[in-house]
Design an enzyme around this catalytic site. Structure first.
Site, mmCIF file in Angstrom:
data_model
loop_
_atom_site.group_PDB
_atom_site.id
_atom_site.type_symbol
_atom_site.label_atom_id
_atom_site.label_comp_id
_atom_site.label_asym_id
_atom_site.label_seq_id
_atom_site.Cartn_x
_atom_site.Cartn_y
_atom_site.Cartn_z
ATOM 1 N N GLY A 102 0.788 -1.259 0.090
ATOM 2 C CA GLY A 102 0.069 0.001 0.095
ATOM 3 C C GLY A 102 0.822 1.334 0.027
ATOM 4 O O GLY A 102 0.521 2.321 -0.406
ATOM 5 N N ARG A 103 2.019 1.111 0.697
ATOM 6 C CA ARG A 103 3.043 2.346 0.327
ATOM 7 C C ARG A 103 4.364 1.906 0.212
ATOM 8 O O ARG A 103 5.252 2.546 0.890
ATOM 9 C CB ARG A 103 2.876 3.315 1.720
ATOM 10 N N LYS A 122 9.884 2.783 0.850
ATOM 11 C CA LYS A 122 8.565 2.686 1.594
ATOM 12 C C LYS A 122 8.138 4.297 1.790
ATOM 13 O O LYS A 122 9.016 5.304 2.378
ATOM 14 C CB LYS A 122 8.891 2.267 3.013
ATOM 15 N N ASP A 134 -2.727 7.272 1.583
ATOM 16 C CA ASP A 134 -2.234 7.946 0.780
ATOM 17 C C ASP A 134 -0.884 7.384 0.021
ATOM 18 O O ASP A 134 -0.270 8.042 -0.775
ATOM 19 C CB ASP A 134 -2.015 9.339 1.223
ATOM 20 N N GLY A 135 -0.516 6.260 0.861
ATOM 21 C CA GLY A 135 0.850 5.698 0.245
ATOM 22 C C GLY A 135 2.076 6.543 0.674
ATOM 23 O O GLY A 135 3.226 5.812 0.369
ATOM 24 N N ARG A 199 6.085 -12.732 0.630
ATOM 25 C CA ARG A 199 5.639 -12.948 1.901
ATOM 26 C C ARG A 199 4.930 -14.092 2.218
ATOM 27 O O ARG A 199 4.329 -14.588 1.233
ATOM 28 C CB ARG A 199 4.697 -11.648 2.451
ATOM 29 N N ASP A 269 0.998 -11.128 6.211
ATOM 30 C CA ASP A 269 1.516 -10.308 5.472
ATOM 31 C C ASP A 269 2.760 -9.481 5.791
ATOM 32 O O ASP A 269 3.449 -8.967 4.970
ATOM 33 C CB ASP A 269 0.571 -9.361 4.593
#
Length: 521
Positions: A102-103, A122, A134-135, A199, A269
């Site tokens: 997601g980021r 990251k 928003d990442g 993962r 994850d």
């Protein structure tokens, strides 16, 4: 700046055909192509020379405009195509379905000295897996990740590494306490380095969707490139792979327990198939020895990810990985055999680790009783784990129980909490410990030397990271540099850093960022 690029992952595994950067469910793909968002005014705060060297970069490279541009996400390195991974996972024991990076944006794979590394930013902006977020990442969480990844490496704990810490020049809105009071913070970007970022959840995704062709593709790719010594074919190959992941995961957890590290969010994850610590969020080091402590505010009620539960959670997560790999194996029995061995192997490795912490080279069956009585004593009143074990190395064979007790008593947060019964128990334990070390063949100084190799003097306590964050927020990075240098040699005396060999100060007991943390970063 010259990197030796390799694009195995995106060459050999299926991509998301949709290249739009919109949150969505991604089907039949291991990853989605996505570009980092260009920061408005990036600047380099800190970089690890050792990590740079590992991927083939020099000190000169670190200071170059190319380094700043590539590792802040301003420019894409030639002949690379950045991507975000697609994976699923169990979060706090519940199936969450598709999650994904997601980021985090993987820049590329590089090869240096016959080793392959994946470079990942990251906090470099949104991806199709960002959902409602928003990442981006903020300075405080990025400092914690950068310092901790490197601190763990020097402690000898398997971990991802951190190449660089950058300011983006942009502001990021965050609600630190999840209490409806969001505020703007400085945006930051960390470049994480690992063999890969595959993962447990990468396999769970395909298995849950019955995408067995892709499940096999991913498993075959992972074994070919990251476990090349596994030479078998068919079912045996996948069992060997699972067995190795279970062993390296076990080894990682033993190291966590050895140094008092609590991950805080051991979702599937957040579990690497390499058995390395990944995703530094609301982590913490034990201040007082407390098996029920969790650093994660989200986990405060159920304490699923508390210190004492980490081995059980690792096993639970391995069960989920076994379920994900089952379609490739079609037989539960050999998987169960590997899982059943985990607990017995862990007990053996944990006992060996604790014997080393106590300075026992000769292993005796009765050691387990001595160790258990010690861990029970450590929980009775607040006792600083790091200081206790480090000072225990100063106890000598000639010491009586009182002298030995006085050697470690600085580890107690409040000596007044030690009532007569507890004091009596401590003296009895030291009587037994004295008998035990007198059965060893090492001299006092030799035993101390051995103990000091496994009992760190310095760890990254949350209050230290918080002080560093507060300074950095004002543009002062002196403390960041100081802590980074100190944490490179955590087992050495380093008398110039003696002030950091101290219990958590009272002001930090309940301060935000010093006791518990949220996942918000």
């Amino acid at each position: 700046m010259k990197l030796h690029i390799q694009n195995n992952f995106i060459t050999e595994l299926p991509a998301d055909p949709d290249e739009s950067n919109m949150p969505r469910q991604v089907q039949q793909a291991c990853y989605s192509y996505v570009l980092p968002k260009k920061p408005s005014n990036p600047s380099l705060i800190h970089a690890s020379n050792e990590v740079a060297k590992a991927i083939g970069l020099s000190q000169e490279d670190i200071l170059s405009p190319d380094f700043l541009n590539v590792f802040s996400g301003s420019t894409v390195y030639p002949e690379t195509k950045p991507f975000a991974l697609c994976y699923a996972g169990h979060q706090f024991g519940n199936w969450a379905g598709q999650l994904g990076d997601g980021r985090a944006i993987n820049l590329t794979e590089v090869v240096h000295n016959n080793k392959t590394y994946t470079l990942q930013l990251k906090g470099a902006g949104p991806t199709p897996y960002s959902r409602t977020a928003d990442g981006f990442a903020v300075l405080r969480s990025s400092i914690r990740e950068h310092l901790c990844a490197e601190a763990m490496h020097y402690l000898g704990v398997p971990t991802t590494r951190s190449l660089s810490l950058m300011l983006s020049g942009d502001q990021v809105l965050r609600d630190v306490l999840y209490n409806g009071n969001p505020a703007y913070e400085k945006g930051a970007i960390v470049c994480r380095v690992a063999p890969s970022f595959i993962r447990f959840g990468s396999f769970e995704l395909f298995s849950s969707r019955k995408e067995y062709v892709n499940l096999k593709l991913l498993a075959d790719f992972t074994i070919k490139h990251h476990f090349p010594h596994i030479q078998g074919e068919g079912v045996g190959k996948y069992l060997d792979f699972f067995h190795e992941v279970s062993q390296t995961t076990l080894n990682m957890i033993v190291h966590w327990q050895r140094v008092g590290f609590v991950h805080g969010v051991m979702n599937t994850d957040n579990m690497s198939i390499h058995g390395i610590t990944i995703d530094y969020g609301p982590y913490g080091w034990l201040e007082d020895f407390n098996s029920n402590w969790t650093p994660n505010t989200t986990d405060r009620q159920h304490k699923r990810y508390r210190f004492g539960n980490q081995p059980e959670i690792a096993l639970w997560n391995l069960y989920q990985l076994a379920n994900a790999l089952y379609p490739l194996i079609q037989d539960a029995k050999p998987l169960e055999t590997i899982l059943d061995a985990f607990s017995l192997d862990y007990e053996k490795e944990y006992l060996n680790m604790m014997q080393n912490k106590l300075g026992f080279q000769i292993k005796k069956e009765t050691d387990a009783i001595l160790i258990e009585s010690l861990t029970q004593l450590l929980e009775l009143v607040e006792t600083d784990m790091t200081i206790f074990f480090r000072n225990l190395g100063n106890v000598t064979e000639a010491d009586n129980a009182t002298t030995a007790f006085n050697t470690i008593k600085d580890a107690f947060y409040n000596e007044k909490d030690l009532n007569e019964t507890i004091l009596k128990d401590w003296h009895e334990w030291f009587d037994n410990y004295k008998i035990r070390i007198n059965e060893e063949i090492l001299s006092d100084s030799e035993r101390k030397e051995q103990m000091n190799k496994v009992n760190p003097k310095y760890v990254l306590r949350n209050y230290m990271a918080q002080l560093c964050i507060e300074d950095a927020d004002k543009g002062n990075y002196l403390l960041l540099n100081e802590l980074f240098e100190m944490l490179k040699n955590p087992y050495d005396e380093q008398l110039n850093f003696q002030k950091w060999f101290a219990k958590r100060p009272d002001w930090a007991r309940d301060k935000v960022g010093c006791s518990m943390l949220s996942c918000s970063s």
